[in-house]
Design a protein around this motif. Structure first.
Motif, mmCIF file in Angstrom:
data_model
loop_
_atom_site.group_PDB
_atom_site.id
_atom_site.type_symbol
_atom_site.label_atom_id
_atom_site.label_comp_id
_atom_site.label_asym_id
_atom_site.label_seq_id
_atom_site.Cartn_x
_atom_site.Cartn_y
_atom_site.Cartn_z
ATOM 1 N N GLU A 151 -9.962 -3.729 -1.557
ATOM 2 C CA GLU A 151 -8.924 -4.710 -1.234
ATOM 3 C C GLU A 151 -9.016 -5.932 -2.148
ATOM 4 O O GLU A 151 -7.991 -6.483 -2.552
ATOM 5 N N CYS B 111 -8.075 4.917 -3.982
ATOM 6 C CA CYS B 111 -9.084 5.929 -3.633
ATOM 7 C C CYS B 111 -9.896 6.328 -4.867
ATOM 8 O O CYS B 111 -11.115 6.497 -4.791
ATOM 9 N N TRP C 143 0.849 -1.195 0.000
ATOM 10 C CA TRP C 143 0.000 0.000 0.000
ATOM 11 C C TRP C 143 0.883 1.244 0.000
ATOM 12 O O TRP C 143 0.914 2.011 0.947
ATOM 13 N N PHE D 285 -6.785 -1.144 3.521
ATOM 14 C CA PHE D 285 -7.017 0.037 2.691
ATOM 15 C C PHE D 285 -7.326 1.254 3.556
ATOM 16 O O PHE D 285 -6.792 2.337 3.331
ATOM 17 N N ALA E 243 -4.173 2.499 5.128
ATOM 18 C CA ALA E 243 -3.322 3.155 4.124
ATOM 19 C C ALA E 243 -3.866 4.536 3.780
ATOM 20 O O ALA E 243 -3.105 5.501 3.634
ATOM 21 N N ARG E 244 -5.183 4.648 3.662
ATOM 22 C CA ARG E 244 -5.808 5.928 3.332
ATOM 23 C C ARG E 244 -5.583 6.946 4.451
ATOM 24 O O ARG E 244 -5.365 8.126 4.179
ATOM 25 N N THR F 220 -2.298 3.563 -2.986
ATOM 26 C CA THR F 220 -3.376 4.083 -2.148
ATOM 27 C C THR F 220 -4.188 5.142 -2.887
ATOM 28 O O THR F 220 -5.422 5.128 -2.849
#
Length: 193
Positions: free
Chosen positions: A71, A57, A48, A96, A99-100, A53
């Protein structure tokens, strides 16, 4: 440690080779990483990465995808998905979401503005050689957090104050492609002008 870094880089490269390739022409790794460095964001080698990332998004916004769907999509880009019902490869969306959260807001705003500029450059409508931009304003309710209440305040009417903070958002929109070029958010009490 080098073996782990190499495995993460290989997985990331495999994802990037199949992830929204046309988008990567306008949002290359070098641009995303430069925005991260400018924002003071440091990252280590992992699947990620900032580029994966940001692409994830965008994928999430293309269609109504959940974090779990994102994912699954990323996992499908790096290897075949496990058979249905196989708990060993279950993805809950946590990776996810984590990571975001690591990506600074300035990077996501910069990526959005970069894509908007590229789309507008290709599809702008002109009137006497001037780009046509639409302006629209709206209001949105915000979550009731101390920071939102402090900045946006609570709106008041003749009966009582609202229970949620209200924000007034002004959008600058490209008439040619419909992309949001810029936005401004202020408390509801601020006039649209």
């Amino acid at each position: 440690m080098e073996v782990i870094d190499k495995a993460a880089r290989n997985a990331e490269e495999k994802i990037c080779q199949g992830a929204l390739l046309p988008l990567q022409k306008f949002l290359p790794r070098s641009l995303v990483e430069a925005m991260c460095e400018k924002a003071g964001h440091h990252w280590r080698s992992r699947v990620w990465s900032p580029l994966v990332t940001v692409l994830a998004c965008v994928f999430k916004q293309i269609a109504p995808n959940s974090a779990r769907d994102v994912e699954d999509w990323v996992a499908g880009l790096q290897a075949p998905l496990p058979p249905a019902g196989d708990d060993t490869g279950s993805r809950e969306g946590d990776s996810f979401c984590a990571a975001r959260k690591r990506i600074p807001l300035e990077v996501l705003v910069g990526a959005t503005q970069s894509l908007g500029a590229a789309a507008t450059h290709k599809a702008a409508r002109l009137f006497h050689e001037l780009r046509v931009i639409l302006i629209d304003a709206t209001t949105v309710r915000m979550s009731r957090t101390d920071a939102n209440i402090k900045f946006f305040g609570l709106a008041h009417n003749q009966y009582q104050s609202s229970s949620l903070p209200l924000a007034r958002i002004l959008l600058l929109i490209c008439d040619g492609c419909g992309d949001v070029l810029n936005y401004f958010a202020d408390p509801y009490r601020t006039s649209e002008l």
